[in-house]
Design an enzyme around this catalytic site. Structure first.
Site, mmCIF file in Angstrom:
data_model
loop_
_atom_site.group_PDB
_atom_site.id
_atom_site.type_symbol
_atom_site.label_atom_id
_atom_site.label_comp_id
_atom_site.label_asym_id
_atom_site.label_seq_id
_atom_site.Cartn_x
_atom_site.Cartn_y
_atom_site.Cartn_z
ATOM 1 N N LYS A 13 2.724 5.461 9.726
ATOM 2 C CA LYS A 13 4.147 5.190 9.437
ATOM 3 C C LYS A 13 4.896 6.490 9.151
ATOM 4 O O LYS A 13 5.975 6.724 9.689
ATOM 5 C CB LYS A 13 4.288 4.225 8.246
ATOM 6 N N ARG A 89 7.270 -4.924 2.010
ATOM 7 C CA ARG A 89 5.820 -5.089 1.967
ATOM 8 C C ARG A 89 5.425 -6.482 1.506
ATOM 9 O O ARG A 89 4.235 -6.779 1.428
ATOM 10 C CB ARG A 89 5.260 -4.093 0.959
ATOM 11 N N ARG A 128 -7.614 12.582 5.038
ATOM 12 C CA ARG A 128 -6.417 13.110 4.378
ATOM 13 C C ARG A 128 -6.676 13.358 2.896
ATOM 14 O O ARG A 128 -6.208 14.345 2.333
ATOM 15 C CB ARG A 128 -5.228 12.157 4.553
ATOM 16 N N ARG A 134 -4.442 13.616 -1.867
ATOM 17 C CA ARG A 134 -3.606 12.465 -2.250
ATOM 18 C C ARG A 134 -4.463 11.485 -3.065
ATOM 19 O O ARG A 134 -5.541 11.063 -2.637
ATOM 20 C CB ARG A 134 -3.022 11.798 -0.997
ATOM 21 N N ARG A 145 -6.149 -1.144 -1.217
ATOM 22 C CA ARG A 145 -4.889 -1.060 -0.442
ATOM 23 C C ARG A 145 -4.981 -1.915 0.817
ATOM 24 O O ARG A 145 -4.020 -2.583 1.188
ATOM 25 C CB ARG A 145 -4.600 0.404 -0.072
HETATM 26 P P1 AP5 Z 1 0.419 8.556 7.963
HETATM 27 O O1 AP5 Z 1 1.471 8.885 8.949
HETATM 28 O O2 AP5 Z 1 0.454 9.221 6.648
HETATM 29 O O3 AP5 Z 1 0.260 6.982 7.809
HETATM 30 P P2 AP5 Z 1 1.009 5.983 6.819
HETATM 31 O O4 AP5 Z 1 1.049 4.684 7.516
HETATM 32 O O5 AP5 Z 1 2.283 6.600 6.353
HETATM 33 O O6 AP5 Z 1 -0.087 5.939 5.673
HETATM 34 P P3 AP5 Z 1 0.106 5.860 4.106
HETATM 35 O O7 AP5 Z 1 -1.243 6.115 3.532
HETATM 36 O O8 AP5 Z 1 1.230 6.705 3.647
HETATM 37 O O9 AP5 Z 1 0.464 4.336 3.961
HETATM 38 P P4 AP5 Z 1 0.528 3.459 2.699
HETATM 39 O O10 AP5 Z 1 1.252 2.266 3.189
HETATM 40 O O11 AP5 Z 1 -0.789 3.234 2.046
HETATM 41 O O12 AP5 Z 1 1.280 4.376 1.662
HETATM 42 P P5 AP5 Z 1 2.727 4.384 1.030
HETATM 43 O O13 AP5 Z 1 3.028 5.777 0.686
HETATM 44 O O14 AP5 Z 1 3.677 3.609 1.828
HETATM 45 O O15 AP5 Z 1 -1.000 8.861 8.682
HETATM 46 C C1 AP5 Z 1 -2.200 8.745 7.954
HETATM 47 C C2 AP5 Z 1 -3.117 9.919 8.340
HETATM 48 O O16 AP5 Z 1 -3.497 9.786 9.696
HETATM 49 C C3 AP5 Z 1 -2.457 11.292 8.217
HETATM 50 O O17 AP5 Z 1 -3.388 12.231 7.776
HETATM 51 C C4 AP5 Z 1 -1.979 11.576 9.644
HETATM 52 O O18 AP5 Z 1 -1.923 12.944 9.923
HETATM 53 C C5 AP5 Z 1 -3.041 10.887 10.471
HETATM 54 N N1 AP5 Z 1 -2.531 10.335 11.740
HETATM 55 C C6 AP5 Z 1 -1.304 9.799 11.991
HETATM 56 N N2 AP5 Z 1 -1.216 9.387 13.257
HETATM 57 C C7 AP5 Z 1 -2.410 9.653 13.840
HETATM 58 C C8 AP5 Z 1 -2.942 9.455 15.154
HETATM 59 N N3 AP5 Z 1 -2.208 8.898 16.133
HETATM 60 N N4 AP5 Z 1 -4.219 9.841 15.389
HETATM 61 C C9 AP5 Z 1 -4.966 10.410 14.410
HETATM 62 N N5 AP5 Z 1 -4.520 10.630 13.150
HETATM 63 C C10 AP5 Z 1 -3.259 10.258 12.866
HETATM 64 O O19 AP5 Z 1 2.476 3.537 -0.333
HETATM 65 C C11 AP5 Z 1 1.637 4.056 -1.339
HETATM 66 C C12 AP5 Z 1 1.667 3.132 -2.536
HETATM 67 O O20 AP5 Z 1 2.993 3.100 -3.085
HETATM 68 C C13 AP5 Z 1 1.316 1.666 -2.285
HETATM 69 O O21 AP5 Z 1 -0.077 1.439 -2.317
HETATM 70 C C14 AP5 Z 1 2.069 0.959 -3.431
HETATM 71 O O22 AP5 Z 1 1.350 1.101 -4.632
HETATM 72 C C15 AP5 Z 1 3.342 1.801 -3.557
HETATM 73 N N6 AP5 Z 1 4.431 1.247 -2.721
HETATM 74 C C16 AP5 Z 1 5.036 1.863 -1.671
HETATM 75 N N7 AP5 Z 1 5.982 1.089 -1.125
HETATM 76 C C17 AP5 Z 1 5.983 -0.074 -1.839
HETATM 77 C C18 AP5 Z 1 6.718 -1.285 -1.744
HETATM 78 N N8 AP5 Z 1 7.636 -1.476 -0.785
HETATM 79 N N9 AP5 Z 1 6.434 -2.262 -2.638
HETATM 80 C C19 AP5 Z 1 5.515 -2.107 -3.604
HETATM 81 N N10 AP5 Z 1 4.761 -0.986 -3.738
HETATM 82 C C20 AP5 Z 1 5.000 0.032 -2.869
HETATM 83 MG MG MG Z 2 3.063 7.133 4.476
#
Ligand code: AP5
Ligand code: MG
Length: 199
Positions: A13, A89, A128, A134, A145
């Site tokens: 994402k 979410r 990562r 992280r 998660r």
């Molecule tokens: P990346 O692009 O970072 O993927 P991502 O989908 O953004 O992954 P996240 O880990 O950030 O998702 P998440 O939903 O757990 O975290 P969020 O911050 O939203 O890519 C991942 C890795 O793969 C990177 O190293 C990248 O380089 C690599 N990669 C990318 N594309 C690739 C490809 N094509 N091939 C190979 N490698 C690749 O949420 C974190 C926490 O915050 C949640 O758990 C929750 O506690 C809280 N939170 C956030 N939003 C909410 C909400 N709306 N409601 C309630 N709690 C929330």
């Molecule tokens: Mg992210």
């Protein structure tokens, strides 16, 4: 144009959002990044958020919705539209989002769903975690998660399919090629074309 980028933890994402904002001049709203920034700065919100994030649980809906309401008021978000990364979410968040856009005279135009198998997600997040430190990229929190994603977030796929807004995209492979599929899906769904290809 207002877009949500949807997918499991580690599905890409954040990676694809960076390309979307560059290509379409949209404003990036990553709720995860916003919360991590508060944790880093040690704010009150950061302390609350940390209790949930470190366990892999979601921040309560009412708090998250209030935060998003504030962010949508910023001038930048009002300009060209937004990419929502990590929101909504839950069904409650999706319903609230509809109202947040409605009261601003706009709507959510499309939801891009990055579809990636679970083994690949785990590998990406472990890697990562090792590279960036992280805090929630450790195997126990990753498992929670993913469970939370399946039980609370995955139902949104059907929700947006029914609304005819869901654009499924294969999230495996080369980042630029995945983005080509996203851009093609967006053009088909919304009629909005990308700028001429630089490559
Ligand atoms: P990346 O692009 O970072 O993927 P991502 O989908 O953004 O992954 P996240 O880990 O950030 O998702 P998440 O939903 O757990 O975290 P969020 O911050 O939203 O890519 C991942 C890795 O793969 C990177 O190293 C990248 O380089 C690599 N990669 C990318 N594309 C690739 C490809 N094509 N091939 C190979 N490698 C690749 O949420 C974190 C926490 O915050 C949640 O758990 C929750 O506690 C809280 N939170 C956030 N939003 C909410 C909400 N709306 N409601 C309630 N709690 C929330
Ligand atoms: Mg992210």
């Amino acid at each position: 144009m207002n877009i949500a980028i949807f997918g499991a933890p580690g599905s890409g994402k954040g990676t694809q959002s960076a390309k979307l904002i560059d290509e379409y001049g949209l404003y990036h709203i990553s709720t995860g990044e916003l919360l991590r920034d508060h944790i880093k700065r040690g704010t009150e919100l950061g302390r609350t958020a940390d209790e949930f994030i470190s366990k892999g649980q979601l921040i309560p809906d009412d708090l998250m919705i209030r935060i998003l309401d504030d962010v949508l008021d910023s001038e930048a978000a009002a300009k060209n539209g937004v990419v929502l990364d990590g929101f909504p979410r839950t069904i409650a968040q999706a319903e609230a989002l509809e109202e947040l856009f409605r009261k601003r005279g706009t709507e959510l135009h499309a939801v891009i769903g990055l579809e990636v198998p679970e083994e690949e997600l785990v590998d990406r997040m472990i890697k990562r975690g090792q590279e960036t430190g992280r805090a929630d990229d450790n195997i126990d929190t990753i498992k929670t998660r993913l469970d939370v994603y399946h039980s609370q977030t995955m139902p949104l796929r059907d929700y947006y399919l029914k609304e005819n807004k869901y654009i499924p995209v294969n999230g495996i492979g080369i980042v630029d090629e995945i983005f080509d599929d996203i851009a093609a899906g967006l053009e088909q769904a919304t009629g909005v074309r990308r700028r001429a290809k630089k490559r």
